[in-house]
Scaffold this motif. Structure first.
Motif, PDB file in Angstrom:
ATOM      1  N   ARG A 100     125.666  35.028  77.776  1.00 20.38           N
ATOM      2  CA  ARG A 100     126.226  36.011  76.849  1.00 20.38           C
ATOM      3  C   ARG A 100     125.262  36.288  75.705  1.00 20.38           C
ATOM      4  O   ARG A 100     125.051  37.434  75.309  1.00 20.38           O
ATOM      5  CB  ARG A 100     127.562  35.514  76.305  1.00 20.38           C
ATOM      6  N   ALA A 101     124.650  35.218  75.171  1.00 13.45           N
ATOM      7  CA  ALA A 101     123.713  35.384  74.071  1.00 13.45           C
ATOM      8  C   ALA A 101     122.496  36.191  74.507  1.00 13.45           C
ATOM      9  O   ALA A 101     121.982  37.022  73.756  1.00 13.45           O
ATOM     10  CB  ALA A 101     123.284  34.019  73.536  1.00 13.45           C
ATOM     11  N   ARG A 102     122.030  35.966  75.731  1.00 12.86           N
ATOM     12  CA  ARG A 102     120.883  36.716  76.238  1.00 12.86           C
ATOM     13  C   ARG A 102     121.193  38.206  76.336  1.00 12.86           C
ATOM     14  O   ARG A 102     120.371  39.058  75.985  1.00 12.86           O
ATOM     15  CB  ARG A 102     120.463  36.184  77.607  1.00 12.86           C
ATOM     16  N   ILE A 103     122.387  38.510  76.834  1.00 17.82           N
ATOM     17  CA  ILE A 103     122.792  39.925  76.936  1.00 17.82           C
ATOM     18  C   ILE A 103     122.860  40.548  75.551  1.00 17.82           C
ATOM     19  O   ILE A 103     122.375  41.671  75.330  1.00 17.82           O
ATOM     20  CB  ILE A 103     124.150  40.038  77.657  1.00 17.82           C
ATOM     21  N   LEU A 104     123.433  39.824  74.602  1.00 23.97           N
ATOM     22  CA  LEU A 104     123.545  40.343  73.240  1.00 23.97           C
ATOM     23  C   LEU A 104     122.165  40.546  72.603  1.00 23.97           C
ATOM     24  O   LEU A 104     121.941  41.519  71.876  1.00 23.97           O
ATOM     25  CB  LEU A 104     124.379  39.394  72.383  1.00 23.97           C
ATOM     26  N   LEU A 105     121.225  39.654  72.889  1.00 27.13           N
ATOM     27  CA  LEU A 105     119.872  39.797  72.369  1.00 27.13           C
ATOM     28  C   LEU A 105     119.215  41.071  72.912  1.00 27.13           C
ATOM     29  O   LEU A 105     118.579  41.833  72.168  1.00 27.13           O
ATOM     30  CB  LEU A 105     119.020  38.577  72.743  1.00 27.13           C
ATOM     31  N   GLY A 106     119.374  41.306  74.220  1.00 25.68           N
ATOM     32  CA  GLY A 106     118.797  42.506  74.826  1.00 25.68           C
ATOM     33  C   GLY A 106     119.417  43.779  74.280  1.00 25.68           C
ATOM     34  O   GLY A 106     118.704  44.747  73.961  1.00 25.68           O
ATOM     35  N   VAL A 107     120.740  43.783  74.153  1.00 24.38           N
ATOM     36  CA  VAL A 107     121.438  44.961  73.621  1.00 24.38           C
ATOM     37  C   VAL A 107     121.036  45.210  72.174  1.00 24.38           C
ATOM     38  O   VAL A 107     120.796  46.347  71.755  1.00 24.38           O
ATOM     39  CB  VAL A 107     122.971  44.777  73.737  1.00 24.38           C
ATOM     40  N   ALA A 108     120.949  44.137  71.393  1.00 19.67           N
ATOM     41  CA  ALA A 108     120.579  44.272  69.981  1.00 19.67           C
ATOM     42  C   ALA A 108     119.157  44.797  69.831  1.00 19.67           C
ATOM     43  O   ALA A 108     118.877  45.632  68.958  1.00 19.67           O
ATOM     44  CB  ALA A 108     120.720  42.927  69.275  1.00 19.67           C
ATOM     45  N   LEU A 109     118.241  44.340  70.685  1.00 21.13           N
ATOM     46  CA  LEU A 109     116.848  44.787  70.600  1.00 21.13           C
ATOM     47  C   LEU A 109     116.736  46.279  70.906  1.00 21.13           C
ATOM     48  O   LEU A 109     116.115  47.042  70.148  1.00 21.13           O
ATOM     49  CB  LEU A 109     115.979  43.980  71.568  1.00 21.13           C
ATOM     50  N   LEU A 110     117.348  46.709  71.996  1.00 23.57           N
ATOM     51  CA  LEU A 110     117.263  48.114  72.381  1.00 23.57           C
ATOM     52  C   LEU A 110     118.085  48.996  71.439  1.00 23.57           C
ATOM     53  O   LEU A 110     117.616  50.035  70.968  1.00 23.57           O
ATOM     54  CB  LEU A 110     117.755  48.292  73.817  1.00 23.57           C
ATOM     55  N   GLY A 111     119.321  48.561  71.168  1.00 16.95           N
ATOM     56  CA  GLY A 111     120.192  49.358  70.304  1.00 16.95           C
ATOM     57  C   GLY A 111     119.666  49.460  68.891  1.00 16.95           C
ATOM     58  O   GLY A 111     119.690  50.527  68.269  1.00 16.95           O
ATOM     59  N   GLY A 112     119.166  48.338  68.359  1.00 18.98           N
ATOM     60  CA  GLY A 112     118.618  48.357  67.008  1.00 18.98           C
ATOM     61  C   GLY A 112     117.408  49.259  66.895  1.00 18.98           C
ATOM     62  O   GLY A 112     117.220  49.941  65.886  1.00 18.98           O
ATOM     63  N   THR A 113     116.564  49.274  67.930  1.00 18.80           N
ATOM     64  CA  THR A 113     115.389  50.149  67.931  1.00 18.80           C
ATOM     65  C   THR A 113     115.804  51.614  67.889  1.00 18.80           C
ATOM     66  O   THR A 113     115.234  52.422  67.140  1.00 18.80           O
ATOM     67  CB  THR A 113     114.525  49.885  69.175  1.00 18.80           C
ATOM     68  N   VAL A 114     116.803  51.950  68.692  1.00 20.31           N
ATOM     69  CA  VAL A 114     117.289  53.340  68.725  1.00 20.31           C
ATOM     70  C   VAL A 114     117.874  53.749  67.375  1.00 20.31           C
ATOM     71  O   VAL A 114     117.616  54.850  66.877  1.00 20.31           O
ATOM     72  CB  VAL A 114     118.349  53.506  69.846  1.00 20.31           C
ATOM     73  N   VAL A 115     118.634  52.871  66.759  1.00 17.78           N
ATOM     74  CA  VAL A 115     119.290  53.190  65.484  1.00 17.78           C
ATOM     75  C   VAL A 115     118.276  53.277  64.341  1.00 17.78           C
ATOM     76  O   VAL A 115     118.346  54.180  63.492  1.00 17.78           O
ATOM     77  CB  VAL A 115     120.372  52.135  65.164  1.00 17.78           C
ATOM     78  N   LEU A 116     117.324  52.350  64.310  1.00 12.43           N
ATOM     79  CA  LEU A 116     116.399  52.293  63.186  1.00 12.43           C
ATOM     80  C   LEU A 116     115.274  53.320  63.256  1.00 12.43           C
ATOM     81  O   LEU A 116     114.700  53.676  62.225  1.00 12.43           O
ATOM     82  CB  LEU A 116     115.783  50.890  63.096  1.00 12.43           C
ATOM     83  N   THR A 117     114.961  53.815  64.440  1.00 19.36           N
ATOM     84  CA  THR A 117     113.854  54.770  64.564  1.00 19.36           C
ATOM     85  C   THR A 117     114.037  56.005  63.686  1.00 19.36           C
ATOM     86  O   THR A 117     113.133  56.352  62.903  1.00 19.36           O
ATOM     87  CB  THR A 117     113.652  55.179  66.031  1.00 19.36           C
ATOM     88  N   PRO A 118     115.181  56.704  63.743  1.00 20.00           N
ATOM     89  CA  PRO A 118     115.321  57.866  62.853  1.00 20.00           C
ATOM     90  C   PRO A 118     115.392  57.495  61.378  1.00 20.00           C
ATOM     91  O   PRO A 118     114.981  58.279  60.514  1.00 20.00           O
ATOM     92  CB  PRO A 118     116.639  58.508  63.330  1.00 20.00           C
ATOM     93  N   VAL A 119     115.882  56.301  61.084  1.00 17.76           N
ATOM     94  CA  VAL A 119     115.945  55.851  59.690  1.00 17.76           C
ATOM     95  C   VAL A 119     114.536  55.656  59.142  1.00 17.76           C
ATOM     96  O   VAL A 119     114.182  56.160  58.073  1.00 17.76           O
ATOM     97  CB  VAL A 119     116.753  54.536  59.570  1.00 17.76           C
ATOM     98  N   PHE A 120     113.696  54.933  59.882  1.00 17.35           N
ATOM     99  CA  PHE A 120     112.319  54.705  59.451  1.00 17.35           C
ATOM    100  C   PHE A 120     111.529  56.015  59.397  1.00 17.35           C
ATOM    101  O   PHE A 120     110.678  56.198  58.532  1.00 17.35           O
ATOM    102  CB  PHE A 120     111.625  53.717  60.387  1.00 17.35           C
ATOM    103  N   ARG A 121     111.818  56.926  60.342  1.00 14.72           N
ATOM    104  CA  ARG A 121     111.113  58.217  60.342  1.00 14.72           C
ATOM    105  C   ARG A 121     111.480  59.019  59.094  1.00 14.72           C
ATOM    106  O   ARG A 121     110.610  59.637  58.460  1.00 14.72           O
ATOM    107  CB  ARG A 121     111.444  59.006  61.599  1.00 14.72           C
ATOM    108  N   ALA A 122     112.747  59.011  58.738  1.00 11.35           N
ATOM    109  CA  ALA A 122     113.181  59.743  57.543  1.00 11.35           C
ATOM    110  C   ALA A 122     112.565  59.167  56.275  1.00 11.35           C
ATOM    111  O   ALA A 122     112.311  59.898  55.311  1.00 11.35           O
ATOM    112  CB  ALA A 122     114.712  59.721  57.454  1.00 11.35           C
ATOM    113  N   LEU A 123     112.277  57.871  56.295  1.00 14.23           N
ATOM    114  CA  LEU A 123     111.689  57.217  55.129  1.00 14.23           C
ATOM    115  C   LEU A 123     110.168  57.350  55.096  1.00 14.23           C
ATOM    116  O   LEU A 123     109.528  56.935  54.138  1.00 14.23           O
ATOM    117  CB  LEU A 123     112.071  55.738  55.112  1.00 14.23           C
ATOM    118  N   GLY A 124     109.597  57.933  56.161  1.00 17.96           N
ATOM    119  CA  GLY A 124     108.166  58.205  56.160  1.00 17.96           C
ATOM    120  C   GLY A 124     107.301  57.122  56.771  1.00 17.96           C
ATOM    121  O   GLY A 124     106.129  56.982  56.406  1.00 17.96           O
TER     122      GLY A 124
END
Length: 227
Positions: free
Chosen positions: A112-136
């Motif tokens: 379960r922890a492994r699945i959560l790690l994979g989801v968090a890595l991919l999901g976090g990347t998707v969520v943070l990409t536009p945030v970091f782009r907006a911040l320059g």
């Protein structure tokens, strides 16, 4: 000039490239912390925090008016994240020392922890990409977001004693090296190459510790297993 001012402003010039000494020193503290983590030493955490504080100023080049005026917000932000998670790891490993001869006993994460790690890595990347782009942040921004999320999860895994955290670092380094080269942070890129090799060694070492623990018991396993 006092030592702190010297460290902040000192530069190493190689050809037409200018590298801040605090980038080199910060990465050396990070390397020392990684070695401490390999040996499961509590001091790995405070040593890493010192390196994080130095590198935070390095990756905000435009803010601190450095010779490389590039902001890598994910890289800078992860230094603050490192400090926060490192305090947690420092406390957790220190507490474990009171009940065992080692600061942490390596083990596999649950399915379960492994699945959560994979989801968090991919999901976090998707969520943070536009945030970091907006911040320059520097392009490609998804790489910066990937490194941030991977670093967060790897540090958290280390604090928990999950052997898989070494493999997350490998995934971070694969993306981190080309990003840092393209952004002009050559000292950090070179250290990332070394880290990539080191993390594979660390993964093998922690697996050996797990095997020895299962055979002899946790209190009889040496801090550094035999080669």
């Amino acid at each position: 000039m006092n030592p702190i001012e010297w460290l902040f402003d000192a530069q190493l010039v190689i050809g037409d490239q200018v590298i801040l000494w605090r980038e080199i020193v910060g990465n050396l503290f990070g390397l020392a912390s990684a070695l401490g983590g390999l040996r499961r030493k509590v001091w790995a955490w405070p040593v890493g925090i010192v390196g994080n504080a130095l590198l935070f100023t390095v990756f905000l080049g435009a803010v601190f008016d450095t010779p490389n005026p590039v902001n890598l917000l994910g890289q800078a932000g992860r230094q603050l994240m490192f400090i926060g998670v490192s305090i947690y790891g420092w406390v957790r490993w220190s507490q474990h020392r009171h009940v065992s001869s080692s600061a942490v006993e390596p083990r596999w994460a649950s399915a379960r922890a492994r699945i959560l790690l994979g989801v968090a890595l991919l999901g976090g990347t998707v969520v943070l990409t536009p945030v970091f782009r907006a911040l320059g942040s520097f392009e490609p921004v998804w790489a910066d977001a990937w490194i941030f999320m991977g670093s967060l999860l790897a540090t958290w895994g280390m604090a928990k004693g999950w052997t898989e955290f070494w493999l997350i670092w490998v995934a971070v380094d694969i993306v981190g090296v080309p990003l840092l080269v393209s952004a002009g942070y050559y000292a950090s890129a070179l250290l990332y190459v070394f880290y990539g090799i080191f993390t594979i060694f660390g993964f093998i070492t922690w697996m050996r510790v797990q095997r020895l623990t299962s055979e002899t018991g946790p209190d009889r396993v040496p801090t550094t297993p035999p080669s």
